[in-house]
Design an enzyme around this catalytic site. Sequence first.
Site: not given
Length: 183
Positions: A66, A103
């Site tokens: 993006r 993560e």
Amino acid sequence: MKMQESLTEELAQSIRAIEDYPKKGITFRDITTLLQKARPFRRAVDALVHPYIGIGLDQIAGIEARGFILGGAIAHQLTAGFVPIRKKGKLPGEKVTIAYSLEYGVDEMEMHRDAIKPGEKVLLVDDLIATGGTAEAAVKLLQEMEADVIAACFVIDLPDLGGRKKIEALGVPVRTLIEFDGD
Ligand code: AMP
């Protein structure tokens, strides 16, 4: 006559929240609904560009994917070059690579070794800063190439996740257009 909505109001109405994506407990802030609306898209790009007009930025570095859309528009407006920072294995030329923590586990991002000349003024762009891990790795990669990273800018900040401080700790100011609570 309708008063002009503030940029923050217009962004808040244009960015879609999708609950439990990509996994339970995460609210995904989807900017595709912003990009498809001409006026808020234009206003967001104008607001991101504004502080950097006339300072002679050389390159806009965008983070896949993006950050490419926003970064391309910003580069055009500032008459700067555009440098893609990509996920591992996508760039064809000689690369510099940096590992960063996600993560679960680690990932790597890359840029072309010859994309930035030492001392060039660079603006880093992505759609959103959360924990700041992605942008931190991108700033380190640019600084390793001796770029002068003038700032990092994002449409969205999730301040509860503390990403801004990580980037500021590298000596790079952070600019964002709208904040959302939580993750
Ligand atoms: P981080 O490294 O935690 O700052 O994550 C930033 C990167 O992950 C950006 O490239 C974002 O596009 C994406 N991202 C992280 N959290 C979200 C979220 N809640 N909604 C949309 N994109 C996200």
